[in-house]
Every structure is written in C-alpha cells, then in structure tokens.
Design a protein around this motif. Sequence first.
Motif, PDB file in Angstrom:
ATOM      1  N   THR A  46      13.639   5.560  41.283  1.00  0.00           N
ATOM      2  CA  THR A  46      12.297   5.683  40.722  1.00  0.00           C
ATOM      3  C   THR A  46      12.371   5.505  39.219  1.00  0.00           C
ATOM      4  O   THR A  46      13.273   6.053  38.569  1.00  0.00           O
ATOM      5  CB  THR A  46      11.680   7.052  41.050  1.00  0.00           C
ATOM      6  N   SER A  63       1.732  -1.210  46.877  1.00  0.00           N
ATOM      7  CA  SER A  63       3.075  -1.341  47.433  1.00  0.00           C
ATOM      8  C   SER A  63       3.334  -2.778  47.841  1.00  0.00           C
ATOM      9  O   SER A  63       2.404  -3.551  48.114  1.00  0.00           O
ATOM     10  CB  SER A  63       3.261  -0.419  48.641  1.00  0.00           C
ATOM     11  N   THR A 112       4.780   6.181  38.128  1.00  0.00           N
ATOM     12  CA  THR A 112       6.121   5.755  38.521  1.00  0.00           C
ATOM     13  C   THR A 112       6.113   4.446  39.299  1.00  0.00           C
ATOM     14  O   THR A 112       5.088   4.021  39.828  1.00  0.00           O
ATOM     15  CB  THR A 112       6.799   6.817  39.405  1.00  0.00           C
ATOM     16  N   GLU A 146       8.606   3.173  42.416  1.00  0.00           N
ATOM     17  CA  GLU A 146       9.677   3.554  43.338  1.00  0.00           C
ATOM     18  C   GLU A 146      10.153   2.300  44.072  1.00  0.00           C
ATOM     19  O   GLU A 146       9.351   1.425  44.392  1.00  0.00           O
ATOM     20  CB  GLU A 146       9.133   4.577  44.340  1.00  0.00           C
ATOM     21  N   ASN A 173       2.398   3.831  41.162  1.00  0.00           N
ATOM     22  CA  ASN A 173       1.197   4.604  40.875  1.00  0.00           C
ATOM     23  C   ASN A 173       1.091   4.692  39.353  1.00  0.00           C
ATOM     24  O   ASN A 173       1.912   4.082  38.649  1.00  0.00           O
ATOM     25  CB  ASN A 173       1.247   5.979  41.556  1.00  0.00           C
ATOM     26  N   THR A 192       3.578   3.344  53.494  1.00  0.00           N
ATOM     27  CA  THR A 192       3.703   3.392  52.034  1.00  0.00           C
ATOM     28  C   THR A 192       2.354   3.626  51.366  1.00  0.00           C
ATOM     29  O   THR A 192       2.285   4.217  50.286  1.00  0.00           O
ATOM     30  CB  THR A 192       4.318   2.095  51.471  1.00  0.00           C
ATOM     31  N   ARG A 234       6.807   0.622  45.429  1.00  0.00           N
ATOM     32  CA  ARG A 234       5.511   1.301  45.410  1.00  0.00           C
ATOM     33  C   ARG A 234       5.272   1.855  44.013  1.00  0.00           C
ATOM     34  O   ARG A 234       6.189   2.407  43.394  1.00  0.00           O
ATOM     35  CB  ARG A 234       5.482   2.423  46.438  1.00  0.00           C
ATOM     36  N   LEU A 242       0.785   7.447  52.999  1.00  0.00           N
ATOM     37  CA  LEU A 242       1.558   8.649  52.677  1.00  0.00           C
ATOM     38  C   LEU A 242       2.227   8.470  51.313  1.00  0.00           C
ATOM     39  O   LEU A 242       3.444   8.339  51.219  1.00  0.00           O
ATOM     40  CB  LEU A 242       2.611   8.915  53.757  1.00  0.00           C
ATOM     41  N   PRO A 243       1.453   8.457  50.242  1.00  0.00           N
ATOM     42  CA  PRO A 243       2.012   8.148  48.919  1.00  0.00           C
ATOM     43  C   PRO A 243       3.017   9.179  48.413  1.00  0.00           C
ATOM     44  O   PRO A 243       3.814   8.861  47.534  1.00  0.00           O
ATOM     45  CB  PRO A 243       0.776   8.106  48.017  1.00  0.00           C
ATOM     46  N   ASP A 244       3.009  10.381  48.963  1.00  0.00           N
ATOM     47  CA  ASP A 244       3.938  11.406  48.507  1.00  0.00           C
ATOM     48  C   ASP A 244       5.232  11.449  49.312  1.00  0.00           C
ATOM     49  O   ASP A 244       6.138  12.227  48.997  1.00  0.00           O
ATOM     50  CB  ASP A 244       3.261  12.786  48.562  1.00  0.00           C
ATOM     51  N   VAL A 245       5.324  10.632  50.362  1.00  0.00           N
ATOM     52  CA  VAL A 245       6.543  10.558  51.173  1.00  0.00           C
ATOM     53  C   VAL A 245       7.470   9.516  50.566  1.00  0.00           C
ATOM     54  O   VAL A 245       7.063   8.362  50.373  1.00  0.00           O
ATOM     55  CB  VAL A 245       6.207  10.187  52.630  1.00  0.00           C
ATOM     56  N   PRO A 246       8.713   9.874  50.203  1.00  0.00           N
ATOM     57  CA  PRO A 246       9.635   8.893  49.603  1.00  0.00           C
ATOM     58  C   PRO A 246       9.801   7.645  50.466  1.00  0.00           C
ATOM     59  O   PRO A 246       9.689   7.713  51.703  1.00  0.00           O
ATOM     60  CB  PRO A 246      10.951   9.677  49.500  1.00  0.00           C
TER      61      PRO A 246
END
Length: 261
Positions: free
Chosen positions: A185, A32, A115, A117, A112, A67, A110, A70-74
């Motif tokens: 995204t 990130s 994606t 984002e 992965n 960021t 951020r 919590l990689p799954d939190v927008p």
Amino acid sequence: MRTELASEPGDADRPNEDFASVGLPASGQGGSVVVLDGVTPPRGGTGCLHSVPWFTARLGGALTELTVSLPDVPLLDALSRAIARTAEAHAETCDLSHPRTPQATVVAARWNPATVEYLVLSDSALLLESPDGAVTALLDDRLARLPRSALATDALVDATVRNKEGGFFTAAADPAVARRAVTGTLPRQEVRALAALTDGATRWVERFHEGDWADCFRLVRKEGPQALVDRVRALERADVERVSLGRGKRHDDATVVFVEF
C-alpha cells in the motif's frame, strides 16, 4: 480520471483468455483495476469441464465485485474470497486438484483518496508512475528466477514448481495462494498513474528489449494501450527466426490497462 484499455487475443481463431476490468464505485471516491492472464494448458486433460475463458471471467468478475463492494477488505483477502467463490462454482463437476485445473495470473490495484493498494501474482506486471515521472515496476518474479532446467517440460513444471514451494504460484482453486502474492500500500499522493499488463504485452520489455519499464509506461501514456499491443505484434511478426521468442508462442493474448488519477 483517464482510463484506457486494450485487450487482443494472440490468435483470432481462439478466445482471448485474458480478463480486464476497471471498477469505479458510485461514490466516486476511488476505483480498482483487475487484470488476469489465463494459463493456456498443454494438450491433454485438465480435470475440468470448463475452458480457461470461463474461469477467468468468473474469477475476474468476482474479484472486481469484491474490490468495489468491500473497500475495507485487503486485496489479498478479496482474491482469496474470489478464488473460493470460483472454485465452488465447479467443485462438484471438476477435479480441482489437477495441476492444470484452470488458473490465471493476477494484477489488482485499488485506490481511494488516501491510498493505492496493489497485488501481483505470477508474471503479469503493474507499473506505477510517481508525480515526478519516475516509474516503478511491481513484479512477482519467482517464475523468471527459476532455472531453465526446471521448465524443460510441462510435466516437469507441473510436478515440481507449479503452485509449489520454491516454484511459482497462480490463482487456481486454492484460496490460500492469495497470500503468496506481492502486495503493498502506498500513499495516494505518491502515485499519479498506473498501468497493468499481461505478459503478452510485457514482451516489449522482457522479450524484445525495446526499452525499460519507464520507456514502456511512457509509450502507453503517450500513445495508448493499443499502441503497445500493436508494437508487440509487429515485433512478433518480424522475429521470423524466433531469436527473441524462442519456444514461446508466436503471439500471446495481450492486455494493457492505463489509469491516470
């Protein structure tokens, strides 16, 4: 992965109010970028005991941690949580309802394996380069679209357009502001590299018109972030008649982060 960062205060005798970080999780599966540009208040009270650098360090630090952890939190939810956490840190000592309570512009990205984002709030910039070399500028242009008459004085800005509907928004003490950000995204394969810039660095494009966003990105890619900051400083010094700078600061804090995946 290649990462480069340059950040320079506009005045060597004043603290740099920008914040920048690159977070790389231990898993090695992404990363990130967070870049904040603290808003310099006019002379007078802000209702806060703390400085702008105090605020940007805490908000930027919180957002960086969230960021990554919590990689799954927008990103917009991560920003909302970071604003709330920072506000809580000084709510008992400061008037957070003051229109000039410490605040900042925000750029976050951020990535992965699948994606990329992004989030942009206020007048910093995020540039994305595709595999074919095309550059896309992701901007929150609400401030730029306001008529000059709406920005005539600090008092008028604070009363009518700062963090108000029909105006522009910055990250201050209201977590709900995060939902005002420009977000999105993209598939990871559509992004080869990115650059995040505060408006002290975007002057090369927006004030001095030395090139477009693609030219700016190519300069950063080829010569590095510090080269862009150095070019801006030279242009600022040369603008003795303030043809391009107008009423703006002679020198502003300037930050550039470059990441190539």
